[in-house]
Each structure stands twice: as structure tokens, then as C-alpha cells.
Design a protein around this motif. Structure first.
Motif, PDB file in Angstrom:
ATOM      1  N   UNK A  14       0.821  -1.203   0.000  1.00 27.47           N
ATOM      2  CA  UNK A  14       0.000   0.000   0.000  1.00 27.47           C
ATOM      3  C   UNK A  14       0.861   1.262   0.000  1.00 27.47           C
ATOM      4  N   UNK A  15       1.958   1.224   0.747  1.00 25.87           N
ATOM      5  CA  UNK A  15       2.853   2.390   0.750  1.00 25.87           C
ATOM      6  C   UNK A  15       3.436   2.626  -0.640  1.00 25.87           C
ATOM      7  N   UNK A  16       3.791   1.527  -1.340  1.00 25.96           N
ATOM      8  CA  UNK A  16       4.372   1.666  -2.671  1.00 25.96           C
ATOM      9  C   UNK A  16       3.358   2.233  -3.654  1.00 25.96           C
ATOM     10  N   UNK A  39       5.825  14.199   1.703  1.00 26.76           N
ATOM     11  CA  UNK A  39       4.761  13.194   1.655  1.00 26.76           C
ATOM     12  C   UNK A  39       5.326  11.775   1.569  1.00 26.76           C
ATOM     13  N   UNK A  40       6.473  11.636   0.941  1.00 24.90           N
ATOM     14  CA  UNK A  40       7.101  10.314   0.928  1.00 24.90           C
ATOM     15  C   UNK A  40       7.549   9.916   2.329  1.00 24.90           C
ATOM     16  N   UNK A  52      -2.571   7.199   5.035  1.00 25.58           N
ATOM     17  CA  UNK A  52      -2.357   7.361   3.593  1.00 25.58           C
ATOM     18  C   UNK A  52      -3.407   8.278   2.976  1.00 25.58           C
ATOM     19  N   UNK A  53      -4.642   8.166   3.431  1.00 24.76           N
ATOM     20  CA  UNK A  53      -5.720   9.026   2.917  1.00 24.76           C
ATOM     21  C   UNK A  53      -5.333  10.498   3.033  1.00 24.76           C
ATOM     22  N   UNK A  54      -4.743  10.876   4.174  1.00 29.82           N
ATOM     23  CA  UNK A  54      -4.400  12.285   4.413  1.00 29.82           C
ATOM     24  C   UNK A  54      -3.335  12.788   3.449  1.00 29.82           C
ATOM     25  N   UNK A  55      -2.474  11.902   2.968  1.00 29.93           N
ATOM     26  CA  UNK A  55      -1.367  12.310   2.088  1.00 29.93           C
ATOM     27  C   UNK A  55      -1.822  12.620   0.673  1.00 29.93           C
ATOM     28  N   UNK A  62      -8.934   8.422  -5.705  1.00 29.20           N
ATOM     29  CA  UNK A  62      -9.757   7.843  -4.647  1.00 29.20           C
ATOM     30  C   UNK A  62      -8.932   7.708  -3.367  1.00 29.20           C
ATOM     31  N   UNK A  63      -9.565   7.798  -2.210  1.00 32.98           N
ATOM     32  CA  UNK A  63      -8.829   7.562  -0.959  1.00 32.98           C
ATOM     33  C   UNK A  63      -8.231   6.164  -0.955  1.00 32.98           C
ATOM     34  N   UNK A  64      -6.994   6.013  -0.526  1.00 37.17           N
ATOM     35  CA  UNK A  64      -6.384   4.677  -0.470  1.00 37.17           C
ATOM     36  C   UNK A  64      -7.221   3.678   0.314  1.00 37.17           C
ATOM     37  N   UNK A  65      -7.953   4.138   1.326  1.00 37.72           N
ATOM     38  CA  UNK A  65      -8.746   3.220   2.137  1.00 37.72           C
ATOM     39  C   UNK A  65      -9.843   2.534   1.333  1.00 37.72           C
TER      40      UNK A  65
END
Length: 222
Positions: A14-16, A39-40, A52-55, A62-65
Motif C-alpha cells: 500500500x505504501x508503494x 509526503x514520501x 495514507x488518505x491524508x497524504x 480515490x482515498x487509499x482506504x
């Protein structure tokens, strides 16, 4: 869109994916290089989908969530076992008193540590395949010479590298081409020498000879 679950814990996959989104945002001019760096850092520190959504909240994605449901192309099971998958387990090239070289066809993981020590390190990426859109490269120059050779569309940022008594020469841009990675360099040159450049004539001839050798082997065709 799947049901958002911002409270769930995330992993490297997910981070990638978010790092890939951020690099695209830089290439599109939506964020600055300074914002990308910040942000990284946040991506690496993220623990939940909410982090992640906040970044990416101000980006047209779309939000990562709710959006992160499949791996980015090119990132597969190799990332779960090979060195270089996390800051705690980077791929290390340590020259010691001699030399260390990585060249030819190889996979560039997300995290590298280059230690010049008293020798020479050469990181040749001309035929390499990046496994992440952003590659974290820690520089420990010592008294050695570290050379990084990149394809024309790859980029590097060395703003976080200190020279001490050494010297650094970065002759590549800080914005990668479409689909190409960005190398984020940090650390210290020490008493050594750091060179980041694109291929010269000698490098190109060597790559051509290697390709010709592969084509001439029995059973191989173009």
C-alpha cells in the motif's frame, strides 16, 4: 468503489502504491519536489489507511482506504523476500577495501545502502528494472568513490546528501520521465566522491556488447 476501512493497518504494498501516485502528481505539476519529499516521508511512516488518505486528500484520486485493491504493475512477490524491501533491510553494496558493482539486468528494490569505505562502488542501472517508483538510496561515502549510472529518463535528487570533506557531482535531472523512478539520495559523502550521471559512450558500448552476446547465444533470438 469498495467500502472504506481507514482503521485497517497497511503494508509495504500500500505504501508503494501511494508513492506511485505521489510521483505521478509531481510529474503532472500538482505538487512540488519539496512536497513530494515530505509526503514520501509520511508514506514511509504511515501505519493505517487513514494515514495514507491524508497524504493524497488534495489530489484527484480515490482515498487509499477504498481504492487500493491490487498491486501496482511490476511490484510482485519478489518484494516480500529480497533485500531492499524496507529501511531496516536495504540492499547493501559495501566496497570495503576493494570494489562492489551491480550492473546488467537486475531488480532495483525500494531501499539501497551504498558504502564507499576505502574502495569503489558502481551502481549501473542502465539495464535494471525498478521495483518501486521512488528508490531510497543512503550514501555512506567514507573515503571511497561511489558512481551511479542512470538511464536517460531516470532522475535523482541529492539535496539531502552532505559533502563534509568530499565532493559530489550530480549530472541528472530531478524529475523522472513517465514511468521512470526517482532516486532520493541522503547521507554523507564523507571524504569520498559521489558521481551521479547518465551513460557515457563507453557505458553504451558495453550495454550493446552485452545485448549482442545474449542474442548470439544458442537458442536465443531477437
Amino acid at each position: 468503489m469498495s467500502t472504506p476501512r481507514p482503521e485497517l493497518r497497511i503494508g509495504d504494498r500500500e505504501r508503494d502504491l501511494v508513492a506511485s501516485v505521489l510521483q505521478d502528481a509531481l510529474a503532472e505539476g500538482r505538487i512540488t519536489l519539496e512536497e513530494l519529499d515530505a509526503r514520501l516521508d509520511g508514506t514511509l511512516a504511515a501505519r493505517t489507511y487513514a494515514d495514507l488518505d491524508a497524504l493524497v486528500a488534495d489530489l484527484p484520486v480515490e482515498p487509499p482506504s477504498s481504492a487500493l485493491t491490487s498491486p501496482r504493475a511490476g511490484v510482485d512477490a519478489r518484494l516480500s523476500t529480497a533485500p531492499g524491501t524496507s529501511p531496516d533491510d536495504p540492499l547493501v553494496l559495501d566496497a570495503g577495501w576493494s570494489s562492489a558493482t551491480r550492473s546488467g539486468r537486475w531488480d532495483v528494490p525500494p531501499f539501497l545502502l551504498l558504502n564507499g569505505a576505502l574502495g569503489t562502488v558502481k551502481l549501473d542501472c542502465l539495464e535494471a528494472t525498478p521495483l518501486a517508483p521512488v528508490v531510497d538510496v543512503e550514501i555512506s561515502g567514507g573515503m571511497g568513490h561511489i558512481t551511479i549510472v542512470l538511464p536517460d529518463d531516470w532522475a535523482a535528487n541529492a539535496d539531502r546528501v552532505t559533502n563534509a570533506w568530499g565532493m559530489s557531482s550530480v549530472k541528472v535531472g530531478s524529475r523522472p520521465g513517465a514511468g521512470a523512478p526517482l532516486l532520493l539520495l541522503h547521507g554523507s559523502v564523507g571524504w569520498g566522491w559521489l558521481t551521479v550521471r547518465h551513460a557515457n559512450r563507453f557505458d553504451r558500448r558495453r550495454v550493446e556488447k552485452r545485448a549482442l552476446g545474449r542474442d548470439e547465444r544458442p537458442g536465443l533470438t531477437r
